[in-house]
Design a protein around this motif. Structure first.
Motif, PDB file in Angstrom:
ATOM      1  N   ARG B  88       0.830  -1.222   0.000  1.00  0.00           N
ATOM      2  CA  ARG B  88       0.000   0.000   0.000  1.00  0.00           C
ATOM      3  C   ARG B  88       0.853   1.256   0.000  1.00  0.00           C
ATOM      4  O   ARG B  88       0.477   2.280  -0.542  1.00  0.00           O
ATOM      5  N   ARG B  89       2.019   1.175   0.611  1.00  0.00           N
ATOM      6  CA  ARG B  89       2.917   2.335   0.654  1.00  0.00           C
ATOM      7  C   ARG B  89       3.736   2.471  -0.622  1.00  0.00           C
ATOM      8  O   ARG B  89       3.928   3.561  -1.125  1.00  0.00           O
ATOM      9  N   THR B  90       4.240   1.336  -1.134  1.00  0.00           N
ATOM     10  CA  THR B  90       5.206   1.413  -2.248  1.00  0.00           C
ATOM     11  C   THR B  90       4.596   1.131  -3.616  1.00  0.00           C
ATOM     12  O   THR B  90       5.137   1.552  -4.629  1.00  0.00           O
ATOM     13  N   ARG B  91       3.487   0.366  -3.663  1.00  0.00           N
ATOM     14  CA  ARG B  91       2.876  -0.081  -4.932  1.00  0.00           C
ATOM     15  C   ARG B  91       3.915  -0.749  -5.825  1.00  0.00           C
ATOM     16  O   ARG B  91       3.945  -0.519  -7.034  1.00  0.00           O
ATOM     17  N   SER B  92       4.822  -1.508  -5.227  1.00  0.00           N
ATOM     18  CA  SER B  92       5.850  -2.191  -6.002  1.00  0.00           C
ATOM     19  C   SER B  92       5.722  -3.697  -5.808  1.00  0.00           C
ATOM     20  O   SER B  92       4.921  -4.159  -4.991  1.00  0.00           O
ATOM     21  N   LEU B  93       6.519  -4.465  -6.553  1.00  0.00           N
ATOM     22  CA  LEU B  93       6.484  -5.927  -6.416  1.00  0.00           C
ATOM     23  C   LEU B  93       7.515  -6.441  -5.421  1.00  0.00           C
ATOM     24  O   LEU B  93       7.227  -7.318  -4.616  1.00  0.00           O
ATOM     25  N   GLY B  94       8.733  -5.906  -5.506  1.00  0.00           N
ATOM     26  CA  GLY B  94       9.852  -6.479  -4.764  1.00  0.00           C
ATOM     27  C   GLY B  94       9.829  -6.249  -3.262  1.00  0.00           C
ATOM     28  O   GLY B  94       9.936  -7.202  -2.488  1.00  0.00           O
ATOM     29  N   TRP B  95       9.675  -4.978  -2.850  1.00  0.00           N
ATOM     30  CA  TRP B  95       9.776  -4.668  -1.418  1.00  0.00           C
ATOM     31  C   TRP B  95       8.726  -5.372  -0.566  1.00  0.00           C
ATOM     32  O   TRP B  95       9.059  -5.889   0.521  1.00  0.00           O
ATOM     33  N   PRO B  96       7.456  -5.419  -1.000  1.00  0.00           N
ATOM     34  CA  PRO B  96       6.478  -6.152  -0.175  1.00  0.00           C
ATOM     35  C   PRO B  96       6.856  -7.619   0.021  1.00  0.00           C
ATOM     36  O   PRO B  96       6.678  -8.168   1.111  1.00  0.00           O
ATOM     37  N   VAL B  97       7.438  -8.241  -1.012  1.00  0.00           N
ATOM     38  CA  VAL B  97       7.819  -9.654  -0.902  1.00  0.00           C
ATOM     39  C   VAL B  97       8.988  -9.810   0.071  1.00  0.00           C
ATOM     40  O   VAL B  97       8.961 -10.686   0.951  1.00  0.00           O
ATOM     41  N   VAL B  98       9.976  -8.926  -0.058  1.00  0.00           N
ATOM     42  CA  VAL B  98      11.133  -8.971   0.848  1.00  0.00           C
ATOM     43  C   VAL B  98      10.672  -8.775   2.299  1.00  0.00           C
ATOM     44  O   VAL B  98      11.033  -9.548   3.198  1.00  0.00           O
ATOM     45  N   GLY B  99       9.835  -7.754   2.512  1.00  0.00           N
ATOM     46  CA  GLY B  99       9.319  -7.463   3.864  1.00  0.00           C
ATOM     47  C   GLY B  99       8.510  -8.624   4.414  1.00  0.00           C
ATOM     48  O   GLY B  99       8.632  -8.987   5.589  1.00  0.00           O
ATOM     49  N   GLY B 100       7.679  -9.209   3.563  1.00  0.00           N
ATOM     50  CA  GLY B 100       6.833 -10.330   3.984  1.00  0.00           C
ATOM     51  C   GLY B 100       7.661 -11.544   4.384  1.00  0.00           C
ATOM     52  O   GLY B 100       7.411 -12.162   5.429  1.00  0.00           O
ATOM     53  N   VAL B 101       8.672 -11.866   3.585  1.00  0.00           N
ATOM     54  CA  VAL B 101       9.502 -13.047   3.871  1.00  0.00           C
ATOM     55  C   VAL B 101      10.292 -12.840   5.164  1.00  0.00           C
ATOM     56  O   VAL B 101      10.365 -13.744   6.011  1.00  0.00           O
ATOM     57  N   LEU B 102      10.862 -11.635   5.318  1.00  0.00           N
ATOM     58  CA  LEU B 102      11.632 -11.359   6.549  1.00  0.00           C
ATOM     59  C   LEU B 102      10.735 -11.462   7.780  1.00  0.00           C
ATOM     60  O   LEU B 102      11.111 -12.059   8.794  1.00  0.00           O
ATOM     61  N   THR B 103       9.535 -10.868   7.678  1.00  0.00           N
ATOM     62  CA  THR B 103       8.596 -10.917   8.808  1.00  0.00           C
ATOM     63  C   THR B 103       8.209 -12.357   9.121  1.00  0.00           C
ATOM     64  O   THR B 103       8.185 -12.769  10.294  1.00  0.00           O
ATOM     65  N   PHE B 104       7.905 -13.108   8.058  1.00  0.00           N
ATOM     66  CA  PHE B 104       7.531 -14.517   8.240  1.00  0.00           C
ATOM     67  C   PHE B 104       8.641 -15.253   9.002  1.00  0.00           C
ATOM     68  O   PHE B 104       8.369 -15.968   9.971  1.00  0.00           O
ATOM     69  N   GLY B 105       9.885 -15.036   8.563  1.00  0.00           N
ATOM     70  CA  GLY B 105      11.015 -15.717   9.204  1.00  0.00           C
ATOM     71  C   GLY B 105      11.168 -15.336  10.668  1.00  0.00           C
ATOM     72  O   GLY B 105      11.331 -16.217  11.528  1.00  0.00           O
ATOM     73  N   VAL B 106      11.072 -14.031  10.944  1.00  0.00           N
ATOM     74  CA  VAL B 106      11.238 -13.558  12.328  1.00  0.00           C
ATOM     75  C   VAL B 106      10.135 -14.125  13.222  1.00  0.00           C
ATOM     76  O   VAL B 106      10.394 -14.624  14.328  1.00  0.00           O
ATOM     77  N   VAL B 107       8.882 -14.084  12.728  1.00  0.00           N
ATOM     78  CA  VAL B 107       7.760 -14.574  13.535  1.00  0.00           C
ATOM     79  C   VAL B 107       7.901 -16.084  13.797  1.00  0.00           C
ATOM     80  O   VAL B 107       7.664 -16.544  14.920  1.00  0.00           O
ATOM     81  N   VAL B 108       8.308 -16.841  12.786  1.00  0.00           N
ATOM     82  CA  VAL B 108       8.483 -18.293  12.973  1.00  0.00           C
ATOM     83  C   VAL B 108       9.529 -18.558  14.059  1.00  0.00           C
ATOM     84  O   VAL B 108       9.297 -19.359  14.979  1.00  0.00           O
TER      85      VAL B 108
END
Lengths: 255, 115
Positions: B88-108
């Protein structure tokens, strides 16, 4: 403006390559698993590599080596492999309106996987015609080569890799749902589309949870389409190709 | 692999390729015909609807975490939330995926340490 001009100067194949990078998060761990499973089933590294190069369809490759190893009749093994891939028949027709004439397209169709389709379906309409062949080539080639490299790695060192970094194989595949979410969100353009897409996501999730992953994709898509036709909620865009595309033109740009 | 299995593998490979290629040739012919006949929308409406539904279905299939325990599901939900927020902030493809994967890893990792 500066960023836009840099974006416009990037060759199409490089843009495709860059935008397909998130796919690696899903492709590499799964292909490593395939390489490992194939060698455990008695296939050599070369045979595993050839299967990944030529068939290049994740789930059906697992099924092929599994059935072959269990001694299932060959005709049944081949038939089941093809049956799993039947869902691909709707992909190319959906992309066709955005494919400019080129003798490369028939060859590039080898790279039309679920994930490449999802990416191309969102990105091709936003690109100028002159860059679409290059974009598809870059994206499909990266995905294909990563699948081949992952399979080889899995066949040669899969056991060592999975024991050394077990968490990596669990975290990296999240790149796929994250990417698909980003691709599908701009299509929630009306309550009617939102309802139909949500039904499709939920149906696919349920199918996967009950072990029907492969049939789940076409089945869930059919449920979503049925929902779209059955409900009569306000529709602002989406069924009209042109309107739907305008809605996503500025979205999904690569970072 | 035996010769028989090699042939079976080649049939599966050619069949998979044709499943991807033949519908393209059919649609390209249809588009060419419609262009010759006039400005008729050549893409059937059901196909226009089915395309996004297939992407939504692929999303649904990929939502199930590799380890479907509480930590895996929690990480999936939070990871998707972060992905959406960054998009919603960036309207891009790459950054949301990077952020999502990092968050997923940290939460796990955190959820497994706590749990």
């Amino acid at each position: 403006m500066k960023r836009e001009s840099i974006h416009a100067a990037t060759p199409g194949w490089l843009m495709g390559l860059r935008e397909a990078i998130p796919l690696l998060g899903g492709y590499i761990p799964v292909s490593i698993s395939f390489g490992l499973v194939a060698t455990q089933a008695g296939f050599s590294s070369v045979e595993t590599l050839v299967i990944s190069i030529l068939i290049y369809a994740g789930a059906s490759q697992f099924l092929f080596v599994g059935m072959a190893a269990s001694g299932a009749p060959l005709w049944l093994t081949v038939a089941m492999t093809l049956l799993i891939n039947v869902r691909h028949v709707v992909y190319a027709p959906n992309l066709a309106p955005w494919l400019p004439p080129s003798r490369w397209w028939p060859w590039l169709m080898h790279g039309l996987t679920d994930q490449v389709f999802a990416l191309a379906h969102s990105r091709l309409p936003q690109l100028p015609e002159s860059r679409r062949v290059g974009w598809f080539f870059g994206a499909a080639m990266l995905a294909w080569l990563s699948w081949i490299a992952g399979s080889l790695l899995g066949a040669v060192a899969g056991e060592w890799l999975t024991s050394r970094w077990p968490l990596l194989g669990e975290v990296m595949p999240f790149a796929l749902p994250a990417l698909f979410l980003v691709l599908i969100v701009p299509r929630f353009t009306s309550r009617r589309w939102a309802a139909a897409l949500s039904v499709s996501v939920a149906a696919a999730l349920v199918c996967t949870l009950v072990g029907l992953t492969n049939v789940g994709i076409p089945l869930a898509a059919a449920c979503g389409a049925l929902c779209f036709y059955m409900i009569r909620l306000p529709e602002t865009a989406g069924t009209n190709k042109g309107t739907a595309d305008k809605g996503t033109t500025q979205e999904g740009r690569s970072s | 692999m035996s010769l028989e299995l090699w042939i079976g593998m080649l049939v599966a490979a050619v069949g998979t390729y044709l499943i991807r290629l033949l519908p393209l040739l059919w649609m390209q012919k249809r588009l060419a015909r419609s262009e010759a006949d006039g400005p008729v929308d050549a893409l059937p409406k059901w196909l226009v609807i089915l395309g996004p539904m297939m992407i939504a279905a692929v999303l649904g299939v990929s939502l199930v975490p590799r380890t479907p325990d509480a930590a895996g599901w929690l990480a999936t939900v939070i990871g998707l939330g972060v992905t959406l927020a960054i998009w919603r902030r960036t309207r891009s493809l790459g950054w949301p995926v990077v952020g999502g994967v990092l968050t997923f890893g940290v939460v796990v990792i955190v959820a497994r340490m706590v749990g």
